[in-house]
Design a protein around this motif. Structure first.
Motif, PDB file in Angstrom:
ATOM      1  N   GLU A  23     -47.152 -15.592 -26.779  1.00 51.02           N
ATOM      2  CA  GLU A  23     -47.963 -15.608 -25.551  1.00 51.02           C
ATOM      3  C   GLU A  23     -47.613 -16.787 -24.648  1.00 51.02           C
ATOM      4  O   GLU A  23     -47.595 -16.662 -23.428  1.00 51.02           O
ATOM      5  CB  GLU A  23     -49.451 -15.669 -25.925  1.00 51.02           C
ATOM      6  N   HIS A  24     -47.322 -17.934 -25.257  1.00 54.40           N
ATOM      7  CA  HIS A  24     -47.086 -19.139 -24.459  1.00 54.40           C
ATOM      8  C   HIS A  24     -45.610 -19.528 -24.382  1.00 54.40           C
ATOM      9  O   HIS A  24     -45.286 -20.600 -23.872  1.00 54.40           O
ATOM     10  CB  HIS A  24     -47.942 -20.286 -24.999  1.00 54.40           C
ATOM     11  N   GLY A  25     -44.727 -18.666 -24.859  1.00 51.69           N
ATOM     12  CA  GLY A  25     -43.286 -18.924 -24.739  1.00 51.69           C
ATOM     13  C   GLY A  25     -42.849 -20.203 -25.418  1.00 51.69           C
ATOM     14  O   GLY A  25     -42.076 -20.987 -24.859  1.00 51.69           O
ATOM     15  N   VAL A  26     -43.333 -20.424 -26.632  1.00 48.88           N
ATOM     16  CA  VAL A  26     -43.024 -21.654 -27.358  1.00 48.88           C
ATOM     17  C   VAL A  26     -41.671 -21.540 -28.046  1.00 48.88           C
ATOM     18  O   VAL A  26     -41.378 -20.544 -28.703  1.00 48.88           O
ATOM     19  CB  VAL A  26     -44.115 -21.943 -28.428  1.00 48.88           C
ATOM     20  N   TYR A  27     -40.856 -22.584 -27.876  1.00 46.22           N
ATOM     21  CA  TYR A  27     -39.638 -22.737 -28.662  1.00 46.22           C
ATOM     22  C   TYR A  27     -40.005 -23.707 -29.782  1.00 46.22           C
ATOM     23  O   TYR A  27     -40.177 -24.901 -29.547  1.00 46.22           O
ATOM     24  CB  TYR A  27     -38.499 -23.263 -27.786  1.00 46.22           C
ATOM     25  N   LEU A  28     -40.203 -23.189 -31.005  1.00 48.64           N
ATOM     26  CA  LEU A  28     -40.627 -24.010 -32.139  1.00 48.64           C
ATOM     27  C   LEU A  28     -39.412 -24.526 -32.887  1.00 48.64           C
ATOM     28  O   LEU A  28     -38.546 -23.757 -33.295  1.00 48.64           O
ATOM     29  CB  LEU A  28     -41.520 -23.191 -33.084  1.00 48.64           C
ATOM     30  N   LYS A  29     -39.394 -25.841 -33.064  1.00 47.99           N
ATOM     31  CA  LYS A  29     -38.291 -26.483 -33.761  1.00 47.99           C
ATOM     32  C   LYS A  29     -38.883 -27.283 -34.925  1.00 47.99           C
ATOM     33  O   LYS A  29     -39.766 -28.121 -34.720  1.00 47.99           O
ATOM     34  CB  LYS A  29     -37.577 -27.419 -32.773  1.00 47.99           C
ATOM     35  N   ILE A  30     -38.424 -26.999 -36.132  1.00 47.77           N
ATOM     36  CA  ILE A  30     -38.907 -27.706 -37.317  1.00 47.77           C
ATOM     37  C   ILE A  30     -37.879 -28.789 -37.630  1.00 47.77           C
ATOM     38  O   ILE A  30     -36.689 -28.505 -37.771  1.00 47.77           O
ATOM     39  CB  ILE A  30     -39.123 -26.728 -38.482  1.00 47.77           C
ATOM     40  N   VAL A  31     -38.359 -30.047 -37.669  1.00 49.09           N
ATOM     41  CA  VAL A  31     -37.444 -31.199 -37.717  1.00 49.09           C
ATOM     42  C   VAL A  31     -37.697 -32.055 -38.961  1.00 49.09           C
ATOM     43  O   VAL A  31     -38.726 -31.933 -39.619  1.00 49.09           O
ATOM     44  CB  VAL A  31     -37.594 -32.071 -36.441  1.00 49.09           C
ATOM     45  N   ASN A  32     -36.727 -32.941 -39.250  1.00 49.47           N
ATOM     46  CA  ASN A  32     -36.889 -33.879 -40.359  1.00 49.47           C
ATOM     47  C   ASN A  32     -38.055 -34.812 -40.077  1.00 49.47           C
ATOM     48  O   ASN A  32     -38.425 -35.023 -38.918  1.00 49.47           O
ATOM     49  CB  ASN A  32     -35.604 -34.694 -40.564  1.00 49.47           C
ATOM     50  N   GLU A  33     -38.598 -35.394 -41.138  1.00 49.12           N
ATOM     51  CA  GLU A  33     -39.795 -36.230 -41.005  1.00 49.12           C
ATOM     52  C   GLU A  33     -39.572 -37.396 -40.057  1.00 49.12           C
ATOM     53  O   GLU A  33     -38.559 -38.079 -40.114  1.00 49.12           O
ATOM     54  CB  GLU A  33     -40.203 -36.775 -42.382  1.00 49.12           C
ATOM     55  N   ARG A  34     -40.559 -37.594 -39.167  1.00 47.41           N
ATOM     56  CA  ARG A  34     -40.602 -38.788 -38.318  1.00 47.41           C
ATOM     57  C   ARG A  34     -41.833 -39.568 -38.737  1.00 47.41           C
ATOM     58  O   ARG A  34     -42.895 -39.004 -38.940  1.00 47.41           O
ATOM     59  CB  ARG A  34     -40.727 -38.390 -36.836  1.00 47.41           C
ATOM     60  N   LEU A  35     -41.697 -40.863 -38.876  1.00 47.42           N
ATOM     61  CA  LEU A  35     -42.796 -41.673 -39.400  1.00 47.42           C
ATOM     62  C   LEU A  35     -43.912 -41.855 -38.377  1.00 47.42           C
ATOM     63  O   LEU A  35     -45.063 -42.058 -38.737  1.00 47.42           O
ATOM     64  CB  LEU A  35     -42.279 -43.039 -39.852  1.00 47.42           C
ATOM     65  N   THR A  36     -43.570 -41.792 -37.102  1.00 43.25           N
ATOM     66  CA  THR A  36     -44.560 -42.115 -36.070  1.00 43.25           C
ATOM     67  C   THR A  36     -45.374 -40.923 -35.601  1.00 43.25           C
ATOM     68  O   THR A  36     -46.367 -41.089 -34.908  1.00 43.25           O
ATOM     69  CB  THR A  36     -43.865 -42.744 -34.848  1.00 43.25           C
ATOM     70  N   ARG A  37     -44.951 -39.701 -35.923  1.00 46.38           N
ATOM     71  CA  ARG A  37     -45.700 -38.525 -35.455  1.00 46.38           C
ATOM     72  C   ARG A  37     -45.443 -37.329 -36.350  1.00 46.38           C
ATOM     73  O   ARG A  37     -44.407 -37.239 -36.996  1.00 46.38           O
ATOM     74  CB  ARG A  37     -45.308 -38.197 -34.013  1.00 46.38           C
ATOM     75  N   HIS A  38     -46.424 -36.420 -36.348  1.00 47.60           N
ATOM     76  CA  HIS A  38     -46.272 -35.173 -37.106  1.00 47.60           C
ATOM     77  C   HIS A  38     -45.604 -34.095 -36.255  1.00 47.60           C
ATOM     78  O   HIS A  38     -44.952 -33.199 -36.779  1.00 47.60           O
ATOM     79  CB  HIS A  38     -47.640 -34.651 -37.572  1.00 47.60           C
ATOM     80  N   GLY A  39     -45.811 -34.152 -34.943  1.00 48.34           N
ATOM     81  CA  GLY A  39     -45.251 -33.147 -34.043  1.00 48.34           C
ATOM     82  C   GLY A  39     -45.273 -33.638 -32.613  1.00 48.34           C
ATOM     83  O   GLY A  39     -45.860 -34.682 -32.321  1.00 48.34           O
ATOM     84  N   ASP A  40     -44.627 -32.893 -31.721  1.00 45.42           N
ATOM     85  CA  ASP A  40     -44.758 -33.192 -30.290  1.00 45.42           C
ATOM     86  C   ASP A  40     -44.433 -31.982 -29.431  1.00 45.42           C
ATOM     87  O   ASP A  40     -43.877 -30.993 -29.909  1.00 45.42           O
ATOM     88  CB  ASP A  40     -43.955 -34.430 -29.864  1.00 45.42           C
ATOM     89  N   TYR A  41     -44.854 -32.085 -28.185  1.00 44.78           N
ATOM     90  CA  TYR A  41     -44.639 -31.016 -27.207  1.00 44.78           C
ATOM     91  C   TYR A  41     -43.956 -31.616 -25.994  1.00 44.78           C
ATOM     92  O   TYR A  41     -44.325 -32.692 -25.534  1.00 44.78           O
ATOM     93  CB  TYR A  41     -45.979 -30.386 -26.782  1.00 44.78           C
ATOM     94  N   ARG A  42     -42.968 -30.906 -25.471  1.00 43.32           N
ATOM     95  CA  ARG A  42     -42.324 -31.349 -24.219  1.00 43.32           C
ATOM     96  C   ARG A  42     -41.770 -30.152 -23.471  1.00 43.32           C
ATOM     97  O   ARG A  42     -41.460 -29.113 -24.071  1.00 43.32           O
ATOM     98  CB  ARG A  42     -41.232 -32.376 -24.488  1.00 43.32           C
ATOM     99  N   ILE A  43     -41.650 -30.329 -22.173  1.00 40.67           N
ATOM    100  CA  ILE A  43     -40.980 -29.315 -21.356  1.00 40.67           C
ATOM    101  C   ILE A  43     -39.530 -29.746 -21.227  1.00 40.67           C
ATOM    102  O   ILE A  43     -39.245 -30.869 -20.804  1.00 40.67           O
ATOM    103  CB  ILE A  43     -41.632 -29.176 -19.965  1.00 40.67           C
ATOM    104  N   LEU A  44     -38.630 -28.873 -21.609  1.00 37.79           N
ATOM    105  CA  LEU A  44     -37.196 -29.175 -21.529  1.00 37.79           C
ATOM    106  C   LEU A  44     -36.722 -29.039 -20.081  1.00 37.79           C
ATOM    107  O   LEU A  44     -37.388 -28.392 -19.256  1.00 37.79           O
ATOM    108  CB  LEU A  44     -36.429 -28.228 -22.454  1.00 37.79           C
ATOM    109  N   PRO A  45     -35.563 -29.615 -19.746  1.00 33.82           N
ATOM    110  CA  PRO A  45     -35.060 -29.527 -18.365  1.00 33.82           C
ATOM    111  C   PRO A  45     -34.952 -28.097 -17.829  1.00 33.82           C
ATOM    112  O   PRO A  45     -35.116 -27.866 -16.627  1.00 33.82           O
ATOM    113  CB  PRO A  45     -33.673 -30.190 -18.449  1.00 33.82           C
ATOM    114  N   ASP A  46     -34.728 -27.126 -18.722  1.00 33.99           N
ATOM    115  CA  ASP A  46     -34.626 -25.735 -18.267  1.00 33.99           C
ATOM    116  C   ASP A  46     -35.996 -25.052 -18.142  1.00 33.99           C
ATOM    117  O   ASP A  46     -36.093 -23.845 -17.902  1.00 33.99           O
ATOM    118  CB  ASP A  46     -33.716 -24.920 -19.208  1.00 33.99           C
TER     119      ASP A  46
END
Length: 198
Positions: A23-46
Motif C-alpha cells: 500500500e505504501h510502496g515500501v522498499y524493505l531492506k534487511i541489514v546487518n546489526e547497527r548498534l545505534t538503531r534497530h531500523g530507519d526510514y528514508r526517501i531515496l533520491p529516486d
C-alpha cells in the motif's frame, strides 16, 4: 514475499504487513546489526521509500520496529515533512498501524500488557521503555550480557566500545556511572546491555 517475511516476524503478522508494504510502496531492506538503531526510514533520491531493519532482531522486536518505520512514512505523507519525527502525528499514526497486531495470535501473552502500556504513548524507541525492552529481550538468543539494573552497585562493567565504568546510584530513572579512565559521570538507562566485569 509472505514466506520471506515469516522468517523475520510472527507468522500471523506477515499477510497484513505485506499489505502495508504494498500500500505504501515500501522498499524493505534487511541489514546487518547497527548498534545505534534497530531500523530507519528514508526517501531515496529516486523518490522510493526505503525502510531498513536489523537482521539480528527477534521477530517481535522486528515487527514493532518495521511498523514504527512505516509509521514515519505514513505520517510524513499525511501531515507533510515539517512534522517532528516522533511528534504527536507520528505517535497517532504508529498507534493506529500497530493496534491490529497487538493480539495473542501474534504476540505472546506475556508481552501484551507491556505493548498495551507502551502504545498509550509510544516513545521514539522501544529501548527507552525499559519495561518493554526487557520483556522483548526475553525472546532474544542467550547472551553473556547483563542489564545495568541487574549488576550490583559499585561493580564495574564494559560497554560495546570497550570503555569501563563503575555503577553508581539510581537518579530517578537512570543510573549514574563513572568512567574509570577519566572519572567522568554518565547516565545509563536501566536496560542498557553491558558486560559485567567480575
Amino acid at each position: 514475499m509472505v514466506e520471506t517475511l515469516k522468517k523475520y516476524i510472527p507468522e500471523r503478522a506477515a499477510p497484513p504487513v505485506l499489505e502495508l508494504i504494498k500500500e505504501h510502496g515500501v522498499y524493505l531492506k534487511i541489514v546487518n546489526e547497527r548498534l545505534t538503531r534497530h531500523g530507519d526510514y528514508r526517501i531515496l533520491p529516486d523518490g522510493q521509500h526505503q525502510i531498513t531493519v536489523n537482521v539480528s532482531l527477534n521477530k517481535y522486536r522486528f515487527l514493532v520496529t518495521l511498523v514504527h518505520e512505516i509509521a514515519h512514512l505514513v505520517a510524513f505523507k499525511k501531515y507533510g515533512r515539517r512534522i517532528k519525527p516522533h511528534g504527536k502525528e507520528w505517535k497517532h499514526t504508529f498507534q493506529h498501524l500497530m493496534l491490529p497486531f497487538i493480539r495473542p495470535e501474534i504476540f505472546p501473552q506475556d508481552l501484551l500488557p507491556y505493548l498495551a502500556r507502551h502504545f498509550k504513548n509510544p516513545k521514539a524507541s522501544s529501548d527507552t521503555d525499559a519495561h518493554l525492552s526487557v520483556a522483548l529481550k526475553m525472546y532474544d538468543p542467550p547472551s553473556d550480557k547483563n542489564y545495568i539494573f541487574e549488576i550490583p552497585t559499585g561493580s564495574t562493567f564494559r560497554i560495546q566500545n570497550g570503555k569501563i565504568f563503575q555503577k553508581g546510584s539510581k537518579r530517578v530513572k537512570r543510573y549514574e556511572c563513572v568512567e574509570v579512565a577519566t572519572g567522568k559521570v554518565y547516565l545509563f538507562q536501566p536496560n542498557a546491555e553491558v558486560e559485567h566485569l567480575k
